[in-house]
Design a protein around this motif. Structure first.
Motif, PDB file in Angstrom:
ATOM      1  N   TRP A 188       0.837  -1.203   0.000  1.00  0.00           N
ATOM      2  CA  TRP A 188       0.000   0.000   0.000  1.00  0.00           C
ATOM      3  C   TRP A 188       0.877   1.260   0.000  1.00  0.00           C
ATOM      4  CZ3 TRP A 188      -4.756   0.922  -1.258  1.00  0.00           C
ATOM      5  CH2 TRP A 188      -5.742  -0.057  -1.114  1.00  0.00           C
ATOM      6  N   THR A 189       1.934   1.231   0.820  1.00  0.00           N
ATOM      7  CA  THR A 189       2.815   2.407   0.898  1.00  0.00           C
ATOM      8  C   THR A 189       3.446   2.682  -0.461  1.00  0.00           C
ATOM      9  OG1 THR A 189       3.284   1.878   3.188  1.00  0.00           O
ATOM     10  CG2 THR A 189       4.819   3.391   2.125  1.00  0.00           C
ATOM     11  N   LEU A 190       3.890   1.614  -1.108  1.00  0.00           N
ATOM     12  CA  LEU A 190       4.535   1.761  -2.416  1.00  0.00           C
ATOM     13  C   LEU A 190       3.551   2.338  -3.436  1.00  0.00           C
ATOM     14  CD1 LEU A 190       7.268   1.154  -3.709  1.00  0.00           C
ATOM     15  CD2 LEU A 190       6.420  -1.101  -4.333  1.00  0.00           C
ATOM     16  N   LEU A 191       2.346   1.806  -3.425  1.00  0.00           N
ATOM     17  CA  LEU A 191       1.339   2.255  -4.385  1.00  0.00           C
ATOM     18  C   LEU A 191       0.927   3.700  -4.114  1.00  0.00           C
ATOM     19  CD1 LEU A 191      -0.533   1.219  -6.725  1.00  0.00           C
ATOM     20  CD2 LEU A 191      -2.276   0.907  -4.970  1.00  0.00           C
ATOM     21  N   LEU A 192       0.674   3.999  -2.855  1.00  0.00           N
ATOM     22  CA  LEU A 192       0.203   5.343  -2.502  1.00  0.00           C
ATOM     23  C   LEU A 192       1.302   6.393  -2.629  1.00  0.00           C
ATOM     24  CD1 LEU A 192      -2.098   4.663   0.614  1.00  0.00           C
ATOM     25  CD2 LEU A 192      -2.750   4.951  -1.771  1.00  0.00           C
ATOM     26  N   SER A 193       2.547   5.957  -2.730  1.00  0.00           N
ATOM     27  CA  SER A 193       3.646   6.914  -2.868  1.00  0.00           C
ATOM     28  C   SER A 193       3.951   7.214  -4.330  1.00  0.00           C
ATOM     29  CB  SER A 193       4.918   6.366  -2.208  1.00  0.00           C
ATOM     30  OG  SER A 193       4.672   6.056  -0.877  1.00  0.00           O
ATOM     31  N   ASP A 194       3.298   6.533  -5.246  1.00  0.00           N
ATOM     32  CA  ASP A 194       3.634   6.690  -6.660  1.00  0.00           C
ATOM     33  C   ASP A 194       2.531   7.461  -7.407  1.00  0.00           C
ATOM     34  OD1 ASP A 194       5.197   6.222  -9.010  1.00  0.00           O
ATOM     35  OD2 ASP A 194       3.604   4.842  -9.619  1.00  0.00           O
ATOM     36  N   PRO A 195       2.763   8.730  -7.722  1.00  0.00           N
ATOM     37  CA  PRO A 195       1.722   9.538  -8.373  1.00  0.00           C
ATOM     38  C   PRO A 195       1.275   8.946  -9.705  1.00  0.00           C
ATOM     39  CG  PRO A 195       3.599  10.895  -7.720  1.00  0.00           C
ATOM     40  CD  PRO A 195       3.990   9.481  -7.495  1.00  0.00           C
ATOM     41  N   GLU A 196       2.217   8.397 -10.461  1.00  0.00           N
ATOM     42  CA  GLU A 196       1.865   7.896 -11.797  1.00  0.00           C
ATOM     43  C   GLU A 196       0.848   6.760 -11.699  1.00  0.00           C
ATOM     44  OE1 GLU A 196       2.693   9.529 -14.444  1.00  0.00           O
ATOM     45  OE2 GLU A 196       3.724  10.872 -13.054  1.00  0.00           O
ATOM     46  N   SER A 197       1.073   5.875 -10.764  1.00  0.00           N
ATOM     47  CA  SER A 197       0.132   4.751 -10.582  1.00  0.00           C
ATOM     48  C   SER A 197      -1.244   5.265 -10.229  1.00  0.00           C
ATOM     49  CB  SER A 197       0.616   3.827  -9.466  1.00  0.00           C
ATOM     50  OG  SER A 197       1.852   3.278  -9.801  1.00  0.00           O
ATOM     51  N   LEU A 198      -1.303   6.250  -9.345  1.00  0.00           N
ATOM     52  CA  LEU A 198      -2.597   6.758  -8.887  1.00  0.00           C
ATOM     53  C   LEU A 198      -3.314   7.505 -10.007  1.00  0.00           C
ATOM     54  CD1 LEU A 198      -1.592   7.928  -5.301  1.00  0.00           C
ATOM     55  CD2 LEU A 198      -2.811   5.860  -5.958  1.00  0.00           C
ATOM     56  N   LYS A 199      -2.534   8.251 -10.790  1.00  0.00           N
ATOM     57  CA  LYS A 199      -3.160   8.965 -11.915  1.00  0.00           C
ATOM     58  C   LYS A 199      -3.727   7.956 -12.918  1.00  0.00           C
ATOM     59  CE  LYS A 199      -0.359  13.102 -11.658  1.00  0.00           C
ATOM     60  NZ  LYS A 199       0.835  13.779 -12.185  1.00  0.00           N
TER      61      LYS A 199
END
Lengths: 652, 87
Positions: free
Chosen positions: A638-649
């Motif tokens: 979760w930390t890795l995913l939530l720290s990556d703007p590109e993934s979230l966009k």
């Protein structure tokens, strides 16, 4: 500024004179039939521990005299009417209860007004806390209005723990401010105190740090209420004594203090100590070292014992108290490597030494008890009177009964004298006595607190001894978040963690049962034998309420109210009720599901360096998140995913 | 000083606001310039030198004390006599 040297010399003389008197008395008893090596060990341990309790006794004496004579304990120029300085109020948080943190921030903000900038500096490693903090910040900011200067920053990796968190603030925004006030997650300060601290810093340009001693308040378990009472009754006397003796050579206690930012930035960058933890690596108890570095650079560090308006919460139970002590013990023992560092002022070395001694004293006390017990059991059993030639000779316990009794009495006076002096100081002030519930409530609280602390002492002694031994063996500990919620500890938990204390008490009782001095060990044995019920009972908020109903352990915040605390509690209660009403499940999913939350998260993520992570792993997580298959995600995922703007966009 | 400092806090392009971050029209309650922190104004905090003790340095200090303190104590009467004579 008054010359501080004569009172320091007087203090040193009194401590040494008491110690010499005690040691001479014991030596007189022990050397009657020649001093054996075991007796020599007892004598050395006794000397160290007697000096330790004498130091505490005379400190309280100085404090009591200062209080009774209404002495000004902060000889600084008074603050001016207004200040042009810019001050940041920093709230470092690490996986804390988000509701309570933001309730506290809001309560302080409402008191302090717009003269201060507020920063919630998050080091939370739990992604659920991270998202909840962002939402709480956004909500509070919108409620306070567009002009509210309330900021939020999250570090993806908590390098350097709290020291690193503050350093990160200083290195990025420190230059914007003249002063910073550092709080703890459970700290509260009134607007009046904050404004006064700023004024004092303005008027005294040599002051780099002013510590506002925090009064314990705000918790409801029996243990916490006893600690709050002790802090409120005994604290002022000890603080007065410290202030009188340390003057500008004060100490820093990690929070509830105002700091001159540019001086801190120039002189308080902490190095990594060579070697591995527990003695090497990051400096864990950073506050004492930072104060020492400020003094080394020639800046003044003050304590303001009478400033008031500075609060923190005590740990809710004996167990939580001891868990916190494990970290503090390691941090203080690490100072063994710093205490002789070049250039430190002697009072700074003394602060470090006192911190170390507050933990080392436990194993020394344990050793003294063990040595005394062994000596007692191995001493030849003599009849009441034997004759050497024609001369009658009595056993030590009879021939030197008076000397031994005097020593025991002296020890009791040194241990309980400070409490009695603090009680006298409180009773001398009619208003303060009323604020603690009146004469009867104060005396009752004093007696019960004395009994409780007597029972608690051997438990703490055993636990601290274990900590010291394990740390000296090289076992390190983390610096986790603290448990700050009142809850009655279940029997299973208490048995799991306190059976060794009970067993040690049982074993000691069996071994010492037939010795003639068994009764002297009773208070110690009682504490150990009762450790499990004591832990359970004292952790109970219900028992705290019962004591409150009996007007026991009352403190001014309970009898008179404390607006900043009452407001924080009301806000926290309202937020918790709201959260319970619209339960959203796993809050981390909101970032994936809710465009508004995701937008907020992305905006706050901007400019934050991403934590190191495996790109392939991130790609896999992104694909799973887009299919909403997050059930198997670990906290790190979760930390890795939530720290990556590109993934979230890409999810939108 | 105050106005100079405030100048650092203006929203600059590298402070990405929420609309830029998502290119979506956002609910009205989230305003456009609401970045979490003011503009960074970096300055490094230098590490302070702390000459720490090691087991070897403690051992060294003990050995030095055992060697030199008794010697100094033995020499003290002679040194006092010399000083007195000079005076």
């Amino acid at each position: 500024m008054p010359d501080i040297a004569p009172r320091r010399w007087l203090y040193l003389f009194l401590v040494l004179a008491s110690t010499v008197a005690g040691v001479t008395q014991l030596l007189g008893v022990l050397q009657v039939d020649g001093l054996r090596w075991r007796e020599a060990v007892i004598l050395v341990l006794f000397a160290i521990l007697f000096a330790w309790i004498s130091a505490s006794f005379w400190l309280a004496c100085f404090g009591a005299v200062a209080r009774l004579s209404r002495k000004n304990l902060l000889p600084l120029r008074p603050p001016g009417p207004v200040s042009a300085a810019r001050t940041a109020i920093l709230m470092p948080v690490y996986n804390e209860d988000v509701t309570r943190v933001f309730a506290g921030v809001r309560a302080i903000y409402e008191e302090a007004g717009p003269d201060f900038d507020f920063y919630v500096l998050s080091d939370s490693t739990n992604p659920a806390n991270w998202v909840a903090e962002e939402l709480a910040w956004e909500r509070l900011k919108s409620e306070l209005g567009p002009d509210a200067r309330l900021f939020y920053r999250h570090r993806p990796v908590n390098t350097g723990r709290k020291t690193g968190n503050i350093k990160d603030f200083c290195e990025n925004w420190g230059q914007l401010y003249d002063y910073m006030v550092i709080l703890d997650a459970d700290s509260l300060m009134t607007g009046k105190t904050l404004t006064r601290l700023v004024g004092l810093m303005d008027a005294n340009p040599r002051a780099a740090l002013i510590q506002a001693p925090a009064q314990l308040t705000g918790r409801h378990s029996l243990f916490a209420r006893i600690q709050q009472f002790a802090s409120s009754v005994y604290g002022p006397v000890f603080n007065a004594g410290l202030a009188l003796l340390q003057g500008p050579d004060g100490n820093y206690w990690g929070h509830n203090a105002i700091i001159r930012v540019h001086v801190f930035m120039q002189h308080c960058g902490l190095p990594h100590l060579p070697g591995k933890p527990p003695f090497g690596g990051e400096i864990m108890s950073h506050d004492f070292v930072e104060a020492a570095l400020l003094r080394r650079a020639g800046w003044d560090v003050w304590m303001a014992p009478d400033i008031g308006g500075s609060y923190e919460e005590p740990p809710p139970s004996i167990s939580d108290h001891l868990i916190r002590d494990r970290r503090w013990c390691q941090g203080n023992l690490q100072h063994l490597r710093i205490i002789f560092a070049r250039g430190l002022a002697m009072p700074s070395r003394l602060h470090l030494a006192l911190g170390i001694m507050s933990y080392i004293s436990s194993p020394l006390w344990l050793l003294l008890l063990l040595a005394s017990a062994v000596e007692m059991m191995t001493a030849p059993a003599l009849p009441d009177a034997t004759f050497i030639g024609l001369q009658p000779s009595l056993p030590l316990s009879i021939s030197h009964h008076v000397e031994l009794l005097m020593l025991v009495l002296a020890t009791i006076v040194l241990l309980f004298g400070p409490k009695l002096m603090a009680l006298a100081v409180l009773l001398d002030d009619a208003e303060a006595t009323r604020a603690h519930g009146g004469l009867g409530a104060v005396i009752g609280g004093f007696l019960w607190e004395s009994l409780f602390s007597t029972l608690l002492a051997p438990i703490v002694m055993l636990q601290h001894s274990w900590y010291v031994v394990t740390i000296l063996m090289g076992m390190s500990t983390g610096w986790g978040s603290q448990q700050r919620t009142d809850r009655a500890l279940p029997l299973k938990y208490a048995v799991r963690y306190f059976w060794p204390h009970t067993l040690a008490g049982l074993a000691a009782t069996v071994i010492l049962w037939h010795t003639p001095s068994f009764h002297w060990f009773l208070p110690l044995l009682a504490g150990l034998l009762l450790s499990i019920p004591l832990v359970i009972m004292s952790s109970s908020p219900l028992m705290g309420q019962v004591a409150l109903a009996d007007r026991l352990f009352l403190v001014p915040s309970e009898t008179r109210g404390l607006p900043v605390q009452d407001r924080a509690h009301a806000l926290a209660a309202a937020s918790e009720a709201e959260a319970a009403a619209d339960r959203v499940g796993d809050i981390r999913h909101l970032v994936l599901e809710d465009a508004r939350v995701r937008a907020l998260h992305l905006a706050l993520l901007a400019g934050t360096p991403a934590p190191p992570g495996d790109p392939a792993r991130l790609g896999k997580l992104r694909a799973q998140a887009s299919r909403r298959e997050t059930a198997g995600f670990s906290r790190e995922d979760w930390t890795l995913l939530l720290s990556d703007p590109e993934s979230l966009k890409a999810l939108s | 000083m105050d106005s100079q400092i405030r100048a650092f806090e203006q929203t600059l392009p590298e402070q990405v606001n929420m609309e830029q971050a998502l290119n979506l029209p956002l609910p009205a309650m989230i305003s456009g310039d609401r970045a979490g922190v003011p503009l960074r104004c970096p300055r490094v905090m230098p590490e302070q030198p702390l000459q720490v003790t090691t087991p070897f340095s403690i051992l060294g200090a003990v050995v030095a004390a055992l060697l030199f303190v008794p010697r100094a104590a033995m020499l003290a009467p002679a040194m006092i006599r010399i000083t007195r004579r000079r005076a």
